[in-house]
Design a protein around this motif. Structure first.
Motif, short mmCIF file in Angstrom:
data_model
loop_
_atom_site.label_atom_id
_atom_site.label_comp_id
_atom_site.label_asym_id
_atom_site.label_seq_id
_atom_site.Cartn_x
_atom_site.Cartn_y
_atom_site.Cartn_z
N GLY A 1 18.94 17.71 34.73
CA GLY A 1 18.62 17.39 33.18
C GLY A 1 18.15 15.93 33.17
N PHE A 2 18.67 15.07 34.06
CA PHE A 2 18.63 13.60 33.85
C PHE A 2 17.07 13.24 33.65
N SER A 3 16.44 13.87 34.68
CA SER A 3 15.06 13.13 34.74
C SER A 3 13.95 13.98 33.62
N LEU A 4 14.71 15.13 33.25
CA LEU A 4 13.66 15.65 32.04
C LEU A 4 14.24 14.69 30.80
N MET A 5 15.46 14.33 30.64
CA MET A 5 15.92 13.60 29.41
C MET A 5 15.17 12.29 29.60
N ILE A 6 14.86 11.64 30.53
CA ILE A 6 14.17 10.25 30.72
C ILE A 6 12.83 10.38 30.32
N GLY A 7 12.20 11.58 30.85
CA GLY A 7 10.68 11.69 30.21
C GLY A 7 10.46 11.64 28.92
N ALA A 8 11.58 12.59 28.27
CA ALA A 8 11.45 13.33 26.82
C ALA A 8 11.69 12.11 26.15
#
Length: 242
Positions: free
Chosen positions: A195-202
């Protein structure tokens, strides 16, 4: 994952959602996380992007707090109830439920394109905000979705413009998502590695979205975004159920 999160932040915040449904579809259909873990991960990691989008809409003065607070009266209790019953749902049934929700959200988005011009002529009802709030709250609590679909639909039925509906939806969803995130975090099922990479991009996408929405709230651009999101959700829902 960062690129996916970026597009989720742009597209879904533009449409008044936190991206939980897209997150959930990516985590289950693409990265094969268990449904319960994907639900917890989607709601927790979408929270910062949703907060960013809500703040920027607030600065534009587009949030209808009266309608938003009315929806929250029924939405918050529904989030709590949904999160409490979620651990007792069998894994197979959980997958079916999540898949169906994704599928219905996709159909709803595409159907709204056909009926959107008629929504403002419908008679307003004091019960509608409460009904849509309850449905959205259960989506957040049970499945870890953002719940933006029912909220947006309700706001448009009640006569809000597209940008006002997106802004007010973001306000309602940030309040629900905070409660949902607390409930899911207590279960310790968040997969931070996914989830962390998704969170950064979002977060980056959410910072861009309200500015784009101010320019492209109507017209062909909005139509294309709706069609893209609707089709993607339908495909992810089918893959999750199968």
């Amino acid at each position: 994952m960062i690129i996916v999160g970026l597009f989720v932040g742009i597209f879904v915040i533009s449409m008044g959602g936190g991206g939980g449904s897209i997150y959930l579809g990516v985590l289950t259909a693409v990265f094969n996380l268990a449904p319960a873990s994907a639900a917890a991960t989607s709601i927790v990691t979408s929270l910062p992007a949703l907060a960013m989008g809500c703040w920027l809409y607030y600065r534009q003065g587009q949030i209808n707090f009266h309608l938003g607070n009315t929806m929250l009266i029924s939405a918050i209790p529904s989030v709590i109830i949904g999160a409490l019953i979620a651990p007792f749902i069998p894994t197979k049934l959980y997958s079916v439920i999540i898949g169906l929700i994704l599928f219905v959200l996709g159909i709803q988005i595409l159907y709204k394109l056909h009926g959107n011009s008629k929504t403002k002529t419908q008679q307003q009802s004091k019960k509608l905000p409460l009904i849509f709030g309850s449905i959205s709250g259960l989506m957040v609590g049970v499945a870890g979705l953002s719940g933006g679909g029912p909220i947006m639909a309700g706001l448009l039925v009640l006569g809000a413009s597209m940008i006002q509906a997106s802004a007010t939806s973001s306000y309602v969803l940030i309040c629900m998502s905070i409660v949902g995130a607390i409930m899911h975090l207590s279960g310790g099922r968040v997969d931070w590695s996914a989830g962390f990479s998704l969170m950064i991009g979002a977060i980056v996408g959410a910072a861009i979205a309200p500015r784009l929405m101010k320019k492209f709230a109507v017209g062909r651009g909005a139509l294309i975004l709706n069609i893209f999101m609707g089709v993607m959700l339908i495909l992810m829902g089918l893959k999750t159920m199968l």
